[in-house]
Scaffold this motif. Structure first.
Motif, PDB file in Angstrom:
ATOM      1  N   MET A   1       0.825  -1.210   0.000  1.00 36.09           N
ATOM      2  CA  MET A   1       0.000   0.000   0.000  1.00 36.09           C
ATOM      3  C   MET A   1       0.861   1.263   0.000  1.00 36.09           C
ATOM      4  O   MET A   1       0.517   2.258  -0.650  1.00 36.09           O
ATOM      5  N   ARG A   2       1.991   1.236   0.687  1.00 38.79           N
ATOM      6  CA  ARG A   2       2.911   2.383   0.666  1.00 38.79           C
ATOM      7  C   ARG A   2       3.449   2.591  -0.744  1.00 38.79           C
ATOM      8  O   ARG A   2       3.533   3.718  -1.236  1.00 38.79           O
ATOM      9  N   ILE A   3       3.814   1.499  -1.386  1.00 37.62           N
ATOM     10  CA  ILE A   3       4.302   1.578  -2.764  1.00 37.62           C
ATOM     11  C   ILE A   3       3.210   2.112  -3.686  1.00 37.62           C
ATOM     12  O   ILE A   3       3.470   2.963  -4.540  1.00 37.62           O
ATOM     13  N   PHE A   4       1.986   1.663  -3.493  1.00 45.96           N
ATOM     14  CA  PHE A   4       0.867   2.165  -4.285  1.00 45.96           C
ATOM     15  C   PHE A   4       0.750   3.681  -4.160  1.00 45.96           C
ATOM     16  O   PHE A   4       0.635   4.401  -5.163  1.00 45.96           O
ATOM     17  N   GLU A   5       0.800   4.168  -2.927  1.00 45.02           N
ATOM     18  CA  GLU A   5       0.684   5.618  -2.709  1.00 45.02           C
ATOM     19  C   GLU A   5       1.856   6.381  -3.334  1.00 45.02           C
ATOM     20  O   GLU A   5       1.663   7.404  -3.978  1.00 45.02           O
ATOM     21  N   LEU A   6       3.060   5.887  -3.125  1.00 49.77           N
ATOM     22  CA  LEU A   6       4.244   6.579  -3.655  1.00 49.77           C
ATOM     23  C   LEU A   6       4.271   6.601  -5.176  1.00 49.77           C
ATOM     24  O   LEU A   6       4.677   7.594  -5.780  1.00 49.77           O
ATOM     25  N   THR A   7       3.830   5.518  -5.802  1.00 51.99           N
ATOM     26  CA  THR A   7       3.905   5.449  -7.264  1.00 51.99           C
ATOM     27  C   THR A   7       2.876   6.338  -7.955  1.00 51.99           C
ATOM     28  O   THR A   7       2.976   6.569  -9.162  1.00 51.99           O
ATOM     29  N   LYS A   8       1.927   6.859  -7.210  1.00 51.31           N
ATOM     30  CA  LYS A   8       0.970   7.809  -7.791  1.00 51.31           C
ATOM     31  C   LYS A   8       1.678   9.062  -8.284  1.00 51.31           C
ATOM     32  O   LYS A   8       1.175   9.752  -9.167  1.00 51.31           O
ATOM     33  N   THR A   9       2.851   9.347  -7.717  1.00 50.44           N
ATOM     34  CA  THR A   9       3.585  10.561  -8.093  1.00 50.44           C
ATOM     35  C   THR A   9       4.633  10.314  -9.181  1.00 50.44           C
ATOM     36  O   THR A   9       5.270  11.258  -9.633  1.00 50.44           O
ATOM     37  N   PHE A  10       4.802   9.066  -9.612  1.00 50.42           N
ATOM     38  CA  PHE A  10       5.786   8.768 -10.644  1.00 50.42           C
ATOM     39  C   PHE A  10       5.328   9.363 -11.982  1.00 50.42           C
ATOM     40  O   PHE A  10       4.127   9.552 -12.204  1.00 50.42           O
ATOM     41  N   PRO A  11       6.260   9.639 -12.871  1.00 48.71           N
ATOM     42  CA  PRO A  11       5.898  10.226 -14.178  1.00 48.71           C
ATOM     43  C   PRO A  11       4.959   9.315 -14.978  1.00 48.71           C
ATOM     44  O   PRO A  11       5.003   8.087 -14.851  1.00 48.71           O
ATOM     45  N   LYS A  12       4.141   9.949 -15.812  1.00 47.82           N
ATOM     46  CA  LYS A  12       3.182   9.216 -16.638  1.00 47.82           C
ATOM     47  C   LYS A  12       3.843   8.168 -17.523  1.00 47.82           C
ATOM     48  O   LYS A  12       3.294   7.098 -17.735  1.00 47.82           O
ATOM     49  N   GLU A  13       5.023   8.493 -18.030  1.00 47.17           N
ATOM     50  CA  GLU A  13       5.687   7.546 -18.942  1.00 47.17           C
ATOM     51  C   GLU A  13       6.110   6.252 -18.243  1.00 47.17           C
ATOM     52  O   GLU A  13       6.449   5.272 -18.891  1.00 47.17           O
ATOM     53  N   GLU A  14       6.071   6.222 -16.913  1.00 53.71           N
ATOM     54  CA  GLU A  14       6.420   5.011 -16.160  1.00 53.71           C
ATOM     55  C   GLU A  14       5.195   4.162 -15.807  1.00 53.71           C
ATOM     56  O   GLU A  14       5.335   3.085 -15.249  1.00 53.71           O
TER      57      GLU A  14
ATOM     58  N   TYR B 255      12.811   9.016  -8.711  1.00 56.47           N
ATOM     59  CA  TYR B 255      11.394   9.041  -8.350  1.00 56.47           C
ATOM     60  C   TYR B 255      11.182   8.858  -6.855  1.00 56.47           C
ATOM     61  O   TYR B 255      10.116   9.183  -6.335  1.00 56.47           O
ATOM     62  N   LEU B 256      12.189   8.307  -6.181  1.00 58.58           N
ATOM     63  CA  LEU B 256      12.152   8.139  -4.727  1.00 58.58           C
ATOM     64  C   LEU B 256      13.414   8.747  -4.132  1.00 58.58           C
ATOM     65  O   LEU B 256      14.497   8.613  -4.723  1.00 58.58           O
ATOM     66  N   GLY B 257      13.264   9.382  -2.984  1.00 57.09           N
ATOM     67  CA  GLY B 257      14.424   9.892  -2.274  1.00 57.09           C
ATOM     68  C   GLY B 257      15.189   8.749  -1.620  1.00 57.09           C
ATOM     69  O   GLY B 257      14.666   7.646  -1.458  1.00 57.09           O
ATOM     70  N   ASP B 258      16.424   9.035  -1.250  1.00 58.07           N
ATOM     71  CA  ASP B 258      17.270   8.012  -0.630  1.00 58.07           C
ATOM     72  C   ASP B 258      16.646   7.447   0.645  1.00 58.07           C
ATOM     73  O   ASP B 258      16.653   6.228   0.856  1.00 58.07           O
ATOM     74  N   ASP B 259      16.098   8.310   1.486  1.00 56.41           N
ATOM     75  CA  ASP B 259      15.516   7.847   2.755  1.00 56.41           C
ATOM     76  C   ASP B 259      14.292   6.963   2.521  1.00 56.41           C
ATOM     77  O   ASP B 259      14.144   5.915   3.161  1.00 56.41           O
ATOM     78  N   GLU B 260      13.439   7.378   1.614  1.00 58.53           N
ATOM     79  CA  GLU B 260      12.240   6.591   1.315  1.00 58.53           C
ATOM     80  C   GLU B 260      12.625   5.245   0.708  1.00 58.53           C
ATOM     81  O   GLU B 260      12.093   4.203   1.097  1.00 58.53           O
ATOM     82  N   ALA B 261      13.567   5.251  -0.218  1.00 54.44           N
ATOM     83  CA  ALA B 261      14.017   4.001  -0.842  1.00 54.44           C
ATOM     84  C   ALA B 261      14.654   3.076   0.193  1.00 54.44           C
ATOM     85  O   ALA B 261      14.406   1.863   0.190  1.00 54.44           O
TER      86      ALA B 261
END
Length: 136
Positions: free
Chosen positions: A33-46, A104-110
């Motif tokens: 679910m965390r990944i789902f939320e974070l990936t909402k902000t990834f670029p459209k081409e991804e 697409y992810l910061g170092d801390d989040e990754a």
């Protein structure tokens, strides 16, 4: 296993009536679910590459844990599904690394997501090492 350890395992098993009761399932579900939320902000081409892949692999961890739980009366099938869940968690970690490297992810989040993947994998390995403790 000594008598005290065996009693603890039996008590814990008595509280687990569904795959949803497993700590490892809950951790994997929260990670997905965390990944789902974070990936909402990834670029459209991804959307049809990285986003689909990381969401699929993270969700697959949970589904394989659920399948394993329901196959626990067959130790080989139980371990096989847990192994699949472990492999999907490892794949998820690779996609996290790609997301970090692509910016697409910061170092801390990754790092946090990677740590959670490792924690889930560790719990799965522990379960695979003693399938008899989970037998119905």
């Amino acid at each position: 296993m000594n008598v005290e350890t065996n009693a603890m395992v039996e008590k814990k098993k008595a509280r687990i009536s569904s795959h949803r009761d497993l700590d490892v399932y809950q951790l994997a579900f929260d990670l997905a679910m965390r990944i789902f939320e974070l990936t909402k902000t990834f670029p459209k081409e991804e959307k049809f590459s990285l986003v689909d892949q990381i969401r699929r692999s993270s969700r697959s961890v949970c589904s394989n844990i659920a399948e394993a739980f329901h196959k626990r009366r067959y130790p080989a099938a139980f371990v096989s599904k847990l192994s699949d869940a472990d492999a999907e968690a490892a794949e998820t970690e690779v996609w996290v690394e790609f997301a970090r490297t692509c910016g697409y992810l910061g170092d801390d989040e990754a790092r946090d997501l990677s740590t959670k993947c490792h924690f889930v994998m560790g719990k799965l390995v522990k379960m695979m090492q003693s399938p008899e403790d989970w037998r119905v």
